[in-house]
Design a protein around this motif. Structure first.
Motif, PDB file in Angstrom:
ATOM      1  N   GLY A   9     -21.630   2.054 -49.784  1.00 17.07           N
ATOM      2  CA  GLY A   9     -21.003   2.886 -50.794  1.00 17.07           C
ATOM      3  C   GLY A   9     -19.740   3.537 -50.263  1.00 17.07           C
ATOM      4  O   GLY A   9     -19.424   3.464 -49.075  1.00 17.07           O
ATOM      5  N   GLY A  10     -19.004   4.170 -51.166  1.00 16.09           N
ATOM      6  CA  GLY A  10     -17.783   4.844 -50.737  1.00 16.09           C
ATOM      7  C   GLY A  10     -16.983   5.389 -51.889  1.00 16.09           C
ATOM      8  O   GLY A  10     -17.426   5.371 -53.047  1.00 16.09           O
ATOM      9  N   LEU A  11     -15.795   5.885 -51.547  1.00 16.52           N
ATOM     10  CA  LEU A  11     -14.862   6.451 -52.515  1.00 16.52           C
ATOM     11  C   LEU A  11     -13.713   5.469 -52.666  1.00 16.52           C
ATOM     12  O   LEU A  11     -13.004   5.179 -51.699  1.00 16.52           O
ATOM     13  CB  LEU A  11     -14.354   7.799 -52.003  1.00 16.52           C
ATOM     14  CG  LEU A  11     -13.267   8.496 -52.808  1.00 16.52           C
ATOM     15  CD1 LEU A  11     -13.800   8.888 -54.179  1.00 16.52           C
ATOM     16  CD2 LEU A  11     -12.758   9.718 -52.055  1.00 16.52           C
ATOM     17  N   VAL A  12     -13.525   4.936 -53.868  1.00 16.83           N
ATOM     18  CA  VAL A  12     -12.497   3.924 -54.098  1.00 16.83           C
ATOM     19  C   VAL A  12     -11.760   4.209 -55.389  1.00 16.83           C
ATOM     20  O   VAL A  12     -12.272   4.893 -56.287  1.00 16.83           O
ATOM     21  CB  VAL A  12     -13.089   2.501 -54.143  1.00 16.83           C
ATOM     22  CG1 VAL A  12     -13.717   2.120 -52.820  1.00 16.83           C
ATOM     23  CG2 VAL A  12     -14.075   2.360 -55.282  1.00 16.83           C
ATOM     24  N   GLN A  13     -10.588   3.625 -55.498  1.00 15.05           N
ATOM     25  CA  GLN A  13      -9.795   3.754 -56.699  1.00 15.05           C
ATOM     26  C   GLN A  13     -10.244   2.717 -57.727  1.00 15.05           C
ATOM     27  O   GLN A  13     -10.761   1.650 -57.370  1.00 15.05           O
ATOM     28  CB  GLN A  13      -8.316   3.544 -56.382  1.00 15.05           C
ATOM     29  CG  GLN A  13      -7.377   3.949 -57.489  1.00 15.05           C
ATOM     30  CD  GLN A  13      -5.928   3.989 -57.022  1.00 15.05           C
ATOM     31  OE1 GLN A  13      -5.568   3.428 -55.992  1.00 15.05           O
ATOM     32  NE2 GLN A  13      -5.095   4.682 -57.775  1.00 15.05           N
ATOM     33  N   ALA A  14     -10.061   3.028 -58.983  1.00 14.16           N
ATOM     34  CA  ALA A  14     -10.400   2.086 -60.050  1.00 14.16           C
ATOM     35  C   ALA A  14      -9.705   0.748 -59.807  1.00 14.16           C
ATOM     36  O   ALA A  14      -8.529   0.710 -59.412  1.00 14.16           O
ATOM     37  CB  ALA A  14     -10.000   2.653 -61.395  1.00 14.16           C
ATOM     38  N   GLY A  15     -10.448  -0.330 -60.026  1.00 11.12           N
ATOM     39  CA  GLY A  15      -9.930  -1.667 -59.788  1.00 11.12           C
ATOM     40  C   GLY A  15     -10.293  -2.244 -58.445  1.00 11.12           C
ATOM     41  O   GLY A  15     -10.147  -3.445 -58.211  1.00 11.12           O
ATOM     42  N   ALA A  16     -10.781  -1.398 -57.554  1.00  7.92           N
ATOM     43  CA  ALA A  16     -11.147  -1.843 -56.212  1.00  7.92           C
ATOM     44  C   ALA A  16     -12.508  -2.532 -56.227  1.00  7.92           C
ATOM     45  O   ALA A  16     -13.193  -2.601 -57.255  1.00  7.92           O
ATOM     46  CB  ALA A  16     -11.153  -0.657 -55.258  1.00  7.92           C
ATOM     47  N   SER A  17     -12.879  -3.020 -55.049  1.00 10.92           N
ATOM     48  CA  SER A  17     -14.157  -3.714 -54.874  1.00 10.92           C
ATOM     49  C   SER A  17     -14.973  -3.042 -53.782  1.00 10.92           C
ATOM     50  O   SER A  17     -14.415  -2.429 -52.860  1.00 10.92           O
ATOM     51  CB  SER A  17     -13.920  -5.177 -54.483  1.00 10.92           C
ATOM     52  OG  SER A  17     -13.171  -5.848 -55.461  1.00 10.92           O
ATOM     53  N   LEU A  18     -16.268  -3.168 -53.902  1.00  7.12           N
ATOM     54  CA  LEU A  18     -17.196  -2.722 -52.871  1.00  7.12           C
ATOM     55  C   LEU A  18     -18.340  -3.714 -52.796  1.00  7.12           C
ATOM     56  O   LEU A  18     -18.683  -4.351 -53.800  1.00  7.12           O
ATOM     57  CB  LEU A  18     -17.769  -1.338 -53.183  1.00  7.12           C
ATOM     58  CG  LEU A  18     -16.931  -0.102 -52.888  1.00  7.12           C
ATOM     59  CD1 LEU A  18     -17.657   1.139 -53.397  1.00  7.12           C
ATOM     60  CD2 LEU A  18     -16.628   0.020 -51.404  1.00  7.12           C
ATOM     61  N   ARG A  19     -18.948  -3.793 -51.622  1.00  8.72           N
ATOM     62  CA  ARG A  19     -20.133  -4.612 -51.464  1.00  8.72           C
ATOM     63  C   ARG A  19     -21.252  -3.738 -50.902  1.00  8.72           C
ATOM     64  O   ARG A  19     -21.138  -3.225 -49.789  1.00  8.72           O
ATOM     65  CB  ARG A  19     -19.874  -5.782 -50.521  1.00  8.72           C
ATOM     66  CG  ARG A  19     -21.031  -6.778 -50.456  1.00  8.72           C
ATOM     67  CD  ARG A  19     -20.824  -7.775 -49.367  1.00  8.72           C
ATOM     68  NE  ARG A  19     -21.719  -8.923 -49.479  1.00  8.72           N
ATOM     69  CZ  ARG A  19     -22.199  -9.592 -48.438  1.00  8.72           C
ATOM     70  NH1 ARG A  19     -21.867  -9.233 -47.217  1.00  8.72           N
ATOM     71  NH2 ARG A  19     -22.990 -10.632 -48.630  1.00  8.72           N
ATOM     72  N   LEU A  20     -22.294  -3.589 -51.691  1.00 10.30           N
ATOM     73  CA  LEU A  20     -23.456  -2.837 -51.250  1.00 10.30           C
ATOM     74  C   LEU A  20     -24.443  -3.773 -50.570  1.00 10.30           C
ATOM     75  O   LEU A  20     -24.612  -4.914 -50.988  1.00 10.30           O
ATOM     76  CB  LEU A  20     -24.126  -2.142 -52.428  1.00 10.30           C
ATOM     77  CG  LEU A  20     -23.263  -1.214 -53.281  1.00 10.30           C
ATOM     78  CD1 LEU A  20     -24.135  -0.534 -54.332  1.00 10.30           C
ATOM     79  CD2 LEU A  20     -22.544  -0.196 -52.432  1.00 10.30           C
ATOM     80  N   SER A  21     -25.093  -3.249 -49.543  1.00 11.14           N
ATOM     81  CA  SER A  21     -26.116  -3.998 -48.841  1.00 11.14           C
ATOM     82  C   SER A  21     -27.409  -3.197 -48.824  1.00 11.14           C
ATOM     83  O   SER A  21     -27.387  -1.961 -48.850  1.00 11.14           O
ATOM     84  CB  SER A  21     -25.689  -4.288 -47.403  1.00 11.14           C
ATOM     85  OG  SER A  21     -24.508  -5.048 -47.357  1.00 11.14           O
TER      86      SER A  21
END
Length: 124
Positions: A9-21
């Protein structure tokens, strides 16, 4: 006793990507479906995505369909959630869970083991 630990998880700007494990320990979970849920304070836990024990069947909430992809590695007892095109409304604590059943299920009552959650915050 199965233990689930989420990360990514994290803090990201709209449009970004994240990968949860999510990694399961204690015993194998390869015979059970797994899923991702999310929750914001004051709301009920919301279904996000699920995968069957084999990994062949996947299910998604309408709000994330086409943007999120669930997958699992049965050998390493891991579950993943690839999230792209993130939106502010995706902000929540994300939980992984193991199902009581082999198939993927969309209701929280079908799951009997939960992780501690990982925070995802998307700002515009």
């Amino acid at each position: 006793q199965v233990q689930l630990v989420e990360s990514g998880g994290g803090l990201v700007q709209a449009g970004a990507s994240l990968r949860l494990s999510c990694v399961a320990s204690g015993r194998t979970v390869s015979n059970f479906g797994m899923g991702w849920f999310r929750q914001i304070p004051g709301n009920e836990r919301e279904f996000v995505a699920a995968v069957s024990s084999t990994g062949r069947e996947t299910y998604y909430a309408d709000s994330v369909k086409g943007r999120f992809t669930i997958s699992r590695d049965r050998l390493t007892n891991a579950l993943y959630l690839q999230m792209v095109s993130l939106r502010p409304e995706d902000t929540a604590v994300y939980y992984c869970a193991t199902s009581k059943f082999a198939g993927g299920t969309t209701t929280a009552q079908s799951y009997n083991t939960w992780g501690q959650g990982t925070q995802v915050t998307v700002f515009s």
